[in-house]
Enzyme design. Structure first.
Site, PDB file in Angstrom:
ATOM      1  N   HIS A 198      -2.550  10.461  19.441  1.00 48.42           N
ATOM      2  CA  HIS A 198      -1.329   9.702  19.115  1.00 48.42           C
ATOM      3  C   HIS A 198      -0.837   8.801  20.237  1.00 48.42           C
ATOM      4  CE1 HIS A 198       0.480  12.849  21.562  1.00 48.42           C
ATOM      5  NE2 HIS A 198       1.481  12.026  21.735  1.00 48.42           N
TER       6      HIS A 198
HETATM    7  C1  UD1 Z   1       6.456  10.401  21.858  1.00 51.01           C
HETATM    8  C2  UD1 Z   1       6.380  10.395  23.383  1.00 51.01           C
HETATM    9  C3  UD1 Z   1       5.072  11.044  23.839  1.00 51.01           C
HETATM   10  C4  UD1 Z   1       4.896  12.423  23.195  1.00 51.01           C
HETATM   11  C5  UD1 Z   1       5.037  12.298  21.690  1.00 51.01           C
HETATM   12  C6  UD1 Z   1       4.900  13.628  20.986  1.00 51.01           C
HETATM   13  C7  UD1 Z   1       7.526   8.434  24.342  1.00 51.01           C
HETATM   14  C8  UD1 Z   1       7.336   7.146  25.067  1.00 51.01           C
HETATM   15  N1  UD1 Z   1       6.402   9.051  23.933  1.00 51.01           N
HETATM   16  O1  UD1 Z   1       5.396   9.580  21.381  1.00 51.01           O
HETATM   17  O2  UD1 Z   1       5.082  11.185  25.237  1.00 51.01           O
HETATM   18  O3  UD1 Z   1       3.614  12.904  23.525  1.00 51.01           O
HETATM   19  O4  UD1 Z   1       6.320  11.730  21.386  1.00 51.01           O
HETATM   20  O5  UD1 Z   1       4.706  13.424  19.613  1.00 51.01           O
HETATM   21  O6  UD1 Z   1       8.642   8.876  24.170  1.00 51.01           O
HETATM   22  N2  UD1 Z   1       7.102   8.125  13.860  1.00 51.01           N
HETATM   23  C9  UD1 Z   1       7.336   8.555  12.564  1.00 51.01           C
HETATM   24  N3  UD1 Z   1       8.121   9.666  12.401  1.00 51.01           N
HETATM   25  C10 UD1 Z   1       8.678  10.323  13.435  1.00 51.01           C
HETATM   26  C11 UD1 Z   1       8.449   9.856  14.735  1.00 51.01           C
HETATM   27  C12 UD1 Z   1       7.656   8.763  14.933  1.00 51.01           C
HETATM   28  O7  UD1 Z   1       6.856   7.983  11.608  1.00 51.01           O
HETATM   29  O8  UD1 Z   1       9.357  11.337  13.199  1.00 51.01           O
HETATM   30  C13 UD1 Z   1       6.213   6.952  14.067  1.00 51.01           C
HETATM   31  C14 UD1 Z   1       6.947   5.648  14.063  1.00 51.01           C
HETATM   32  O9  UD1 Z   1       6.135   4.687  13.492  1.00 51.01           O
HETATM   33  C15 UD1 Z   1       7.108   5.345  15.543  1.00 51.01           C
HETATM   34  C16 UD1 Z   1       5.835   5.927  16.128  1.00 51.01           C
HETATM   35  O10 UD1 Z   1       5.568   7.076  15.312  1.00 51.01           O
HETATM   36  O11 UD1 Z   1       7.263   3.995  15.821  1.00 51.01           O
HETATM   37  C17 UD1 Z   1       5.949   6.335  17.560  1.00 51.01           C
HETATM   38  O12 UD1 Z   1       7.024   7.267  17.720  1.00 51.01           O
HETATM   39  P1  UD1 Z   1       7.736   7.398  19.156  1.00 51.01           P
HETATM   40  O13 UD1 Z   1       8.768   8.436  19.118  1.00 51.01           O
HETATM   41  O14 UD1 Z   1       8.163   6.056  19.633  1.00 51.01           O
HETATM   42  O15 UD1 Z   1       6.553   7.869  20.111  1.00 51.01           O
HETATM   43  P2  UD1 Z   1       5.423   8.979  19.902  1.00 51.01           P
HETATM   44  O16 UD1 Z   1       4.129   8.293  19.710  1.00 51.01           O
HETATM   45  O17 UD1 Z   1       5.793  10.022  18.912  1.00 51.01           O
END
Ligand code: UD1
Length: 341
Positions: A198
């Site tokens: 991810h």
């Molecule tokens: C975040 C952390 C990462 C951690 C990970 C655990 C940062 C910079 N990164 O990454 O260090 O390892 O969490 O999972 O904070 N999304 C959904 N549903 C959700 C959450 C996210 O659909 O509940 C999708 C969205 O498209 C979003 C993307 O995932 O834009 C990324 O989510 P984000 O929270 O920005 O970062 P993670 O990749 O989850």
């Protein structure tokens, strides 16, 4: 007067870590106010952990959701500031290296609220990673730094962070140790390996294709609980999933532990899963150019797989790994310390 502690969390790994520390804070009679930024909001990335790990309900939900780094971090900051001004905590607990950690760190630093950083001192030495920036800044503005290992203390020393630093052990090991006999083994998979992917550096088109091709080459049936970020990118780009990969929805912590326990090998870019594989005595192939959890590599339990590498599976499993991440009582040590402040 009782000390007021605020915990700021928002992403999956933080829910897991906080579950253990919150329990110890309660055991010590400390008052904790929880602020959930809402960085993660899908049921399988958020609520499931609150219910299965008995995390107390958040007192504040900021519901920031997903957006660019600047937009997400700034939303977290502007929503946090009035709450922290109003609540006047004695200190704030932050976990790890997410945008929720960074947002919390910047607001507390400007308001002169002491920060307790749990999982301090980790470094990948790759400043292209958002997490590296988040933890560097957080460590540099924290007053109390609980590091999970001697290696992470050395990293802090190299940056002249020597005051307020304690080796607590890893709070994630506490949870593993406490629940070792209650992992959920009810899944239906047999003779498989497990994949998670991810990270930002692995989820743009070319990198994702390379990583999936690496898995395509190996002679293993691979179960892949897919993070919503990776799922969205795969479907928007129409990337072919290799036939040896079976996608499933993200799973809760007990189910994930059950899946690791009966897997042949672990392939991952997650920090937490590298250690969980290690504690399960499973060989881990880390799909990155480097790792923060260098001790697992030094002990021959974890192999770094860069983009140009082929994965060659080893049968050589040394089951006598030395655990450098504490004795399973990090949360208790942290609560005891905070209680005496
Ligand atoms: C975040 C952390 C990462 C951690 C990970 C655990 C940062 C910079 N990164 O990454 O260090 O390892 O969490 O999972 O904070 N999304 C959904 N549903 C959700 C959450 C996210 O659909 O509940 C999708 C969205 O498209 C979003 C993307 O995932 O834009 C990324 O989510 P984000 O929270 O920005 O970062 P993670 O990749 O989850």
């Amino acid at each position: 007067m009782a000390k007021k502690i605020i915990t700021i969390l928002g992403a999956r790994p933080q829910f897991i870590k906080a579950s253990s520390v919150s329990k110890s804070l309660i055991d010590y009679g400390l008052e904790e106010i929880i602020i959930n930024t809402g960085q993660h909001y899908d049921y399988n990335l958020s609520d499931i952990f609150f219910s299965e790990l008995n995390i107390p309900n958040a007192n504040y939900n900021l519901n920031v959701g997903s957006s660019s780094h600047a937009s997400q971090t700034s939303k977290i900051m502007s929503l946090l500031e009035p709450i922290l001004i109003d609540e006047k905590p004695n200190f704030v607990i932050l976990y790890g290296d997410t945008n929720s950690t960074l947002g919390g760190a910047l607001v507390c630093a400007k308001l002169h609220i002491p920060i307790v950083h749990i999982e301090a001192g980790l470094r990948s030495f790759n400043k292209l990673m958002p997490e590296e920036i988040n933890r560097l800044i957080t460590d540099h503005v924290s007053s109390i730094l609980f590091a999970p290992s001697t290696e992470s203390i050395k990293n802090l020393e190299k940056e002249n962070i020597c005051v307020g630093v304690y080796n607590s052990g890893d709070v994630m090991y506490d949870i593993f140790y406490r629940f070792e006999n209650s992992f959920d083994l009810t899944h239906k998979f047999k003779n498989y390996s497990l994949l998670t992917l991810h990270r930002a550096e692995n989820t743009f088109e070319s990198a994702l294709k390379i990583r999936l091709d690496q898995i395509r080459q190996i002679d293993e049936q691979v179960i892949f609980p897919i993070h919503p970020r990776t799922k969205k990118i795969i479907s928007s780009l129409d990337i072919n999933i290799p036939p040896n990969i079976k996608l499933i929805d993200p799973v809760g912590w007990f189910e994930l532990m059950g899946l690791i326990k009966s897997a042949n090998y672990i392939f991952t870019d997650s920090g937490g899963m590298q250690k969980e594989a290690f504690w399960h005595k499973k060989l881990c192939y880390t799909l990155r150019n480097e790792t923060e959890w260098i001790e697992t590599v030094e002990q021959g339990a974890n192999f770094i797989i860069k983009e140009h590498d082929n994965i060659s599976l080893s049968n050589d499993i040394n089951s006598n790994f030395d655990n450098p991440y504490g004795d399973g009582n990090a949360s208790e040590k942290i609560a005891n310390f905070l209680n005496k402040l």
